[in-house]
Enzyme design. Structure first.
Site, short mmCIF file in Angstrom:
data_model
loop_
_atom_site.label_atom_id
_atom_site.label_comp_id
_atom_site.label_asym_id
_atom_site.label_seq_id
_atom_site.Cartn_x
_atom_site.Cartn_y
_atom_site.Cartn_z
N HIS A 282 0.83 -1.21 0.00
CA HIS A 282 0.00 0.00 0.00
C HIS A 282 0.87 1.26 0.00
O HIS A 282 0.59 2.24 0.69
CB HIS A 282 -0.95 0.01 1.20
CG HIS A 282 -1.88 -1.16 1.24
ND1 HIS A 282 -2.89 -1.33 0.33
CD2 HIS A 282 -1.95 -2.23 2.08
CE1 HIS A 282 -3.55 -2.45 0.59
NE2 HIS A 282 -2.99 -3.01 1.63
N HIS B 37 17.35 0.50 17.64
CA HIS B 37 16.64 -0.05 16.48
C HIS B 37 15.59 0.94 15.96
O HIS B 37 15.49 1.16 14.75
CB HIS B 37 15.99 -1.39 16.85
CG HIS B 37 15.56 -2.17 15.65
ND1 HIS B 37 16.46 -2.66 14.73
CD2 HIS B 37 14.33 -2.53 15.21
CE1 HIS B 37 15.79 -3.29 13.76
NE2 HIS B 37 14.52 -3.22 14.04
N LYS B 38 14.83 1.50 16.86
CA LYS B 38 13.85 2.54 16.54
C LYS B 38 13.67 3.41 17.79
O LYS B 38 13.96 2.97 18.91
CB LYS B 38 12.48 1.93 16.19
CG LYS B 38 12.45 0.96 15.04
CD LYS B 38 11.04 0.42 14.82
CE LYS B 38 11.03 -0.66 13.75
NZ LYS B 38 9.67 -1.21 13.52
N ASP C 90 18.92 -7.31 13.20
CA ASP C 90 18.33 -6.85 11.93
C ASP C 90 18.85 -5.46 11.54
O ASP C 90 19.07 -5.16 10.37
CB ASP C 90 16.80 -6.75 12.02
CG ASP C 90 16.12 -7.78 12.88
OD1 ASP C 90 16.78 -8.38 13.75
OD2 ASP C 90 14.91 -7.97 12.71
N ARG D 166 16.59 -15.86 11.13
CA ARG D 166 16.70 -14.72 10.20
C ARG D 166 17.51 -13.58 10.79
O ARG D 166 18.17 -12.85 10.05
CB ARG D 166 15.32 -14.24 9.74
CG ARG D 166 15.44 -13.19 8.64
CD ARG D 166 14.21 -13.06 7.79
NE ARG D 166 13.12 -12.37 8.43
CZ ARG D 166 11.85 -12.78 8.44
NH1 ARG D 166 11.53 -13.93 7.85
NH2 ARG D 166 10.91 -12.09 9.02
N SER D 167 17.46 -13.41 12.10
CA SER D 167 18.23 -12.30 12.67
C SER D 167 19.72 -12.51 12.42
O SER D 167 20.45 -11.57 12.08
CB SER D 167 17.93 -12.13 14.16
OG SER D 167 18.40 -13.22 14.93
N TRP E 110 20.40 -11.79 8.80
CA TRP E 110 20.58 -10.35 8.56
C TRP E 110 22.01 -9.92 8.91
O TRP E 110 22.65 -9.17 8.17
CB TRP E 110 19.62 -9.53 9.42
CG TRP E 110 18.17 -9.49 9.06
CD1 TRP E 110 17.12 -9.78 9.90
CD2 TRP E 110 17.57 -9.10 7.82
NE1 TRP E 110 15.92 -9.59 9.26
CE2 TRP E 110 16.16 -9.17 7.99
CE3 TRP E 110 18.08 -8.69 6.59
CZ2 TRP E 110 15.26 -8.86 6.96
CZ3 TRP E 110 17.19 -8.37 5.57
CH2 TRP E 110 15.81 -8.46 5.76
#
Length: 369
Positions: free
Chosen positions: A26, A125-126, A136, A206-207, A210
């Site tokens: 989107h 991270h954020k 990540d 997956r971490s 990454w």
């Protein structure tokens, strides 16, 4: 011999005219679009075919406005995921010289300059995840910062890049297994964090994927006069730890060291990321060619476990974990049950993009396409 790199590329182009308009996005400035486009970038470098550059440009032009602002992007969010797609802008600026790409690169670089950090200098991270370093995030931010530093002559930033890896590794590595925990909370107060170490509880495939991709992509960018020994050592040690937990199918589990535990499953995105990182490290001469057969076995395992060709001749990559994180509104606790309970989907772009990148290294395209 079947060239899965070419099939994956052809499938991508036939399925998705313009990635941001797909219903899963989107129009969001979503980092996994960048994972796929970095595969398309490699195809462009291998073949010099304009269609690959055009595909990247059309996607990025959906976001990048004439004044360098980015649709769907929030500077104030201080979200390191937002940096990843910017990696494609270096190529576009080099090829087109359009100033909007330089302005967008500068905007993302400025975000990194203003990112909140831990006391020892690691990026949060954020902003909504204070004091937290996630594996990540190294993939999202470090290769971009390295390329910006090299492209626009900011050598001091290269030391920052290396310390981002060094500190993250030191905080997340498990001394017993050599594997890396998904995340670390400097404040040691998050519900998912070990109150003594600050680390999350498990080794999420997956971490670490990454992290390995981040290391090898960064090493590929660093100038010859920048010492890489610390990065090489991290890569080798982590790869050796990963080798010990590879499944008999030659791929990896969602929770790496719990292969015998009910509910765990072989997971495509982690396996593809680790395979790519190995193949690129061999190509760069970072690790010995003795790993070549290990990488080839892994790639064959990925094809056997996760790749299906449809009746139309399109490639499907099955068994990708859709998403996994820690904390937040959903109070993700980082438990084993949490990691195996997230949705498992087909053709998730984090997995598909990593598979494409791995395939292009292991099955390069010919100039004829």
């Amino acid at each position: 011999m079947t060239n899965y790199a070419q099939i994956a590329l052809d499938t991508l182009f036939q399925r998705y005219d313009l990635l941001p308009k797909e219903k899963r996005y989107h129009g969001k400035w979503s980092y996994d679009i960048g994972v796929v486009l970095l595969g398309v970038k490699e195809a462009y470098h291998q073949t010099n075919e304009k269609k690959y550059l055009d595909y990247i440009k059309e996607t990025m032009d959906f976001y990048i406005q004439s004044d360098g602002t980015i649709r769907g992007y929030s500077f104030d969010a201080m979200n390191i995921d937002y940096i990843n797609n910017g990696k494609l802008l270096f190529l576009l600026y080099k090829e087109t010289k359009e100033n909007k790409y330089k302005l967008a690169l500068d905007l993302l670089y400025q975000q990194l300059q203003e990112m909140p950090r831990t006391k020892e200098g690691s990026f949060w991270h954020k902003k909504i995840y204070p004091n937290q370093v996630w594996l990540d995030g190294l993939y999202m931010g470090a290769p971009f910062l390295a390329e910006y530093a090299c492209t626009f002559d900011k050598p001091a930033d290269l030391a920052d890049v290396i310390q981002q890896f060094t500190h993250c590794y030191q905080q997340t590595v498990d001394p017993t297994t050599g594997l890396l925990y998904h995340a670390w909370d400097e404040a040691k107060i998050q519900p998912w964090a070990n109150p003594e170490t600050g680390c999350s509880a498990h080794f999420w495939g997956r971490s670490i994927g990454w992290f390995m991709m981040a290391l090898v992509d960064t090493m590929a960018l660093l100038p010859a006069d920048v010492p890489k020994e610390a990065l090489v050592e991290m890569f080798e040690k982590t790869l050796q730890a990963l080798a010990k937990v590879r499944a008999t199918e030659n791929v990896w589990y969602q929770v790496l060291d719990k292969g015998d535990k009910k509910g765990n499953y072989l997971e495509a995105s982690a396996s593809s990321m680790i395979c790519y990182a190995m193949a690129k490290a061999i190509q760069l001469g970072v690790i010995s060619e003795k790993w070549q057969s290990f990488a080839a076995e892994t790639y064959q395992g990925i094809i056997e476990e996760f790749v299906f060709i449809t009746n139309e001749g399109w490639l499907n990559l099955i068994r990708n974990c859709e998403v996994a994180g820690l904390g937040g509104p959903d109070k993700r606790d980082g438990s084993f049950v949490y990691y195996i309970s997230e949705p498992i989907i087909t053709n998730d772009f984090k997995g598909y993009g990593a598979f494409l990148q791995a395939s292009l290294l292991l099955q390069p395209l010919s100039k004829e396409g």
